[in-house]
Design a protein around this motif. Structure first.
Motif, PDB file in Angstrom:
ATOM      1  N   GLU A 143      40.066  39.873  44.935  1.00 16.46           N
ATOM      2  CA  GLU A 143      40.126  39.597  46.376  1.00 16.46           C
ATOM      3  C   GLU A 143      39.018  38.644  46.791  1.00 16.46           C
ATOM      4  O   GLU A 143      39.201  37.818  47.694  1.00 16.46           O
ATOM      5  CB  GLU A 143      40.022  40.904  47.162  1.00 16.46           C
ATOM      6  N   ALA A 144      37.871  38.754  46.133  1.00 17.83           N
ATOM      7  CA  ALA A 144      36.746  37.869  46.457  1.00 17.83           C
ATOM      8  C   ALA A 144      37.043  36.421  46.098  1.00 17.83           C
ATOM      9  O   ALA A 144      36.380  35.505  46.599  1.00 17.83           O
ATOM     10  CB  ALA A 144      35.482  38.341  45.733  1.00 17.83           C
ATOM     11  N   SER A 145      38.034  36.202  45.242  1.00 18.06           N
ATOM     12  CA  SER A 145      38.409  34.825  44.896  1.00 18.06           C
ATOM     13  C   SER A 145      39.024  34.096  46.081  1.00 18.06           C
ATOM     14  O   SER A 145      39.059  32.868  46.110  1.00 18.06           O
ATOM     15  CB  SER A 145      39.406  34.828  43.735  1.00 18.06           C
ATOM     16  N   ASP A 146      39.525  34.868  47.048  1.00 12.85           N
ATOM     17  CA  ASP A 146      40.180  34.311  48.240  1.00 12.85           C
ATOM     18  C   ASP A 146      41.402  33.463  47.851  1.00 12.85           C
ATOM     19  O   ASP A 146      41.679  32.430  48.449  1.00 12.85           O
ATOM     20  CB  ASP A 146      39.189  33.476  49.065  1.00 12.85           C
ATOM     21  N   LEU A 147      42.123  33.940  46.836  1.00  7.95           N
ATOM     22  CA  LEU A 147      43.342  33.278  46.359  1.00  7.95           C
ATOM     23  C   LEU A 147      44.469  34.314  46.370  1.00  7.95           C
ATOM     24  O   LEU A 147      44.779  34.925  45.340  1.00  7.95           O
ATOM     25  CB  LEU A 147      43.129  32.713  44.946  1.00  7.95           C
ATOM     26  N   PRO A 148      45.076  34.548  47.519  1.00  6.32           N
ATOM     27  CA  PRO A 148      46.043  35.648  47.659  1.00  6.32           C
ATOM     28  C   PRO A 148      47.268  35.533  46.764  1.00  6.32           C
ATOM     29  O   PRO A 148      47.773  36.551  46.277  1.00  6.32           O
ATOM     30  CB  PRO A 148      46.427  35.607  49.141  1.00  6.32           C
ATOM     31  N   TYR A 149      47.768  34.341  46.528  1.00  2.00           N
ATOM     32  CA  TYR A 149      48.939  34.216  45.671  1.00  2.00           C
ATOM     33  C   TYR A 149      48.578  34.558  44.229  1.00  2.00           C
ATOM     34  O   TYR A 149      49.358  35.191  43.507  1.00  2.00           O
ATOM     35  CB  TYR A 149      49.520  32.801  45.747  1.00  2.00           C
ATOM     36  N   LEU A 150      47.385  34.183  43.815  1.00  6.05           N
ATOM     37  CA  LEU A 150      46.909  34.540  42.483  1.00  6.05           C
ATOM     38  C   LEU A 150      46.802  36.061  42.355  1.00  6.05           C
ATOM     39  O   LEU A 150      47.192  36.639  41.331  1.00  6.05           O
ATOM     40  CB  LEU A 150      45.553  33.893  42.222  1.00  6.05           C
ATOM     41  N   GLN A 151      46.303  36.719  43.397  1.00  5.85           N
ATOM     42  CA  GLN A 151      46.213  38.179  43.382  1.00  5.85           C
ATOM     43  C   GLN A 151      47.587  38.809  43.236  1.00  5.85           C
ATOM     44  O   GLN A 151      47.763  39.810  42.534  1.00  5.85           O
ATOM     45  CB  GLN A 151      45.559  38.671  44.664  1.00  5.85           C
ATOM     46  N   GLN A 152      48.582  38.225  43.905  1.00  4.79           N
ATOM     47  CA  GLN A 152      49.936  38.746  43.824  1.00  4.79           C
ATOM     48  C   GLN A 152      50.475  38.660  42.396  1.00  4.79           C
ATOM     49  O   GLN A 152      51.082  39.601  41.882  1.00  4.79           O
ATOM     50  CB  GLN A 152      50.857  37.969  44.771  1.00  4.79           C
ATOM     51  N   LEU A 153      50.232  37.540  41.746  1.00  4.78           N
ATOM     52  CA  LEU A 153      50.695  37.358  40.373  1.00  4.78           C
ATOM     53  C   LEU A 153      50.004  38.337  39.424  1.00  4.78           C
ATOM     54  O   LEU A 153      50.634  38.906  38.524  1.00  4.78           O
ATOM     55  CB  LEU A 153      50.442  35.919  39.918  1.00  4.78           C
ATOM     56  N   ILE A 154      48.706  38.543  39.628  1.00  5.88           N
ATOM     57  CA  ILE A 154      47.974  39.499  38.806  1.00  5.88           C
ATOM     58  C   ILE A 154      48.539  40.909  39.009  1.00  5.88           C
ATOM     59  O   ILE A 154      48.709  41.673  38.057  1.00  5.88           O
ATOM     60  CB  ILE A 154      46.474  39.464  39.136  1.00  5.88           C
ATOM     61  N   GLY A 155      48.843  41.249  40.248  1.00  4.04           N
ATOM     62  CA  GLY A 155      49.417  42.561  40.540  1.00  4.04           C
ATOM     63  C   GLY A 155      50.731  42.791  39.818  1.00  4.04           C
ATOM     64  O   GLY A 155      50.999  43.898  39.320  1.00  4.04           O
ATOM     65  N   LEU A 156      51.565  41.767  39.713  1.00  5.17           N
ATOM     66  CA  LEU A 156      52.832  41.887  39.002  1.00  5.17           C
ATOM     67  C   LEU A 156      52.601  42.172  37.518  1.00  5.17           C
ATOM     68  O   LEU A 156      53.336  42.947  36.900  1.00  5.17           O
ATOM     69  CB  LEU A 156      53.664  40.615  39.176  1.00  5.17           C
ATOM     70  N   CYS A 157      51.587  41.550  36.950  1.00  6.01           N
ATOM     71  CA  CYS A 157      51.259  41.813  35.538  1.00  6.01           C
ATOM     72  C   CYS A 157      50.781  43.251  35.347  1.00  6.01           C
ATOM     73  O   CYS A 157      51.171  43.928  34.389  1.00  6.01           O
ATOM     74  CB  CYS A 157      50.193  40.842  35.049  1.00  6.01           C
ATOM     75  N   TRP A 158      49.944  43.714  36.260  1.00  4.02           N
ATOM     76  CA  TRP A 158      49.438  45.083  36.154  1.00  4.02           C
ATOM     77  C   TRP A 158      50.565  46.102  36.265  1.00  4.02           C
ATOM     78  O   TRP A 158      50.523  47.156  35.628  1.00  4.02           O
ATOM     79  CB  TRP A 158      48.379  45.338  37.232  1.00  4.02           C
ATOM     80  N   LEU A 159      51.578  45.815  37.072  1.00  7.55           N
ATOM     81  CA  LEU A 159      52.702  46.734  37.211  1.00  7.55           C
ATOM     82  C   LEU A 159      53.422  46.932  35.884  1.00  7.55           C
ATOM     83  O   LEU A 159      53.991  47.995  35.624  1.00  7.55           O
ATOM     84  CB  LEU A 159      53.689  46.206  38.253  1.00  7.55           C
TER      85      LEU A 159
END
Length: 218
Positions: A143-159
């Motif tokens: 979240e500190a990266s301030d790159l919300p789309y990147l966070q979304q992609l990472i979340g999909l991998c974690w799922l």
């Protein structure tokens, strides 16, 4: 499986968040079948919001619809796991690098508290608590990266990898390495060291993958 019952709107969003968290925390295991009726009873809500939540998770690839129309947690193969791990290494190291330029003492202090809690959870055998704090730890950095789309992609991998995480519960070697890398990430963020935080994030992912891949069907 019992969930905390939901009482306020919008119910489909709450159902989605609850099921998503269960996948991330390894509370739902690979190959497990899910029913709308059973989940609705556990969550204390009607079939419609449960159905909407499941459809969303199917669309994200976190759940799958079997040929017999059964909804189930996907079974991860080694080939797929290697692919997801390679993607995670690129995305999460990138996010950690971006966070290094934006991290402040408040964030680092929060991460330090989480690290101490993870050390205690492992020492006391509270692996579900460890997993919850581990997820919070990593996503605070992303979240500190301030790159919300990147966070979304990472979340999909974690799922996709979450349902296997409980397999690490008895792996003491991994716990020691993971906790060490978490502390290395905090130190790197405090100093704004982009390369060090990237390398620590990469080692954290790679060490877990080395253990998990041996447990996966070929």
């Amino acid at each position: 499986m019992e969930f905390t019952q939901l009482t306020s709107e919008p119910l489909h969003e709450q159902a989605y968040a609850t099921l998503r968290n269960a996948l991330l925390m390894g509370r739902l295991v690979p190959g497990q079948s899910l029913t709308i009726r059973g989940l609705g009873a556990s969550l204390g809500i009607s079939a419609t919001p449960v159905r909407e939540a499941l459809q969303r998770l199917i669309a994200e690839g976190a759940l799958e619809l079997a040929p017999n129309r059964t909804i189930q947690v996907p079974v991860m193969t080694r080939r797929r796991f290697v692919e997801v791990t390679e993607i995670r290494l690129r995305l999460e190291r990138f996010a950690a690098e971006a966070a290094a330029a934006r991290a402040d003492e408040k964030l680092c202090d929060r991460l330090q508290t989480l690290s101490e809690r993870m050390h205690a959870a492992i020492a006391e055998g509270r692996f579900p608590d460890y997993l919850a704090d581990n997820q919070t730890f990593h996503f605070l950095i992303y979240e500190a990266s301030d790159l919300p789309y990147l966070q979304q992609l990472i979340g999909l991998c974690w799922l996709r990898t979450g349902p296997w995480l409980n397999r690490l519960a008895q792996e003491g070697r991994f716990h020691a390495i993971a906790n060490e890398e978490h502390d290395n990430m905090i130190a790197a963020l405090r100093h704004g060291d982009v390369q060090a935080v990237s390398e620590a994030a990469g080692r954290d992912i790679s060490e877990a993958a080395t253990v998990l891949i041996e447990l996966l069907p070929s």
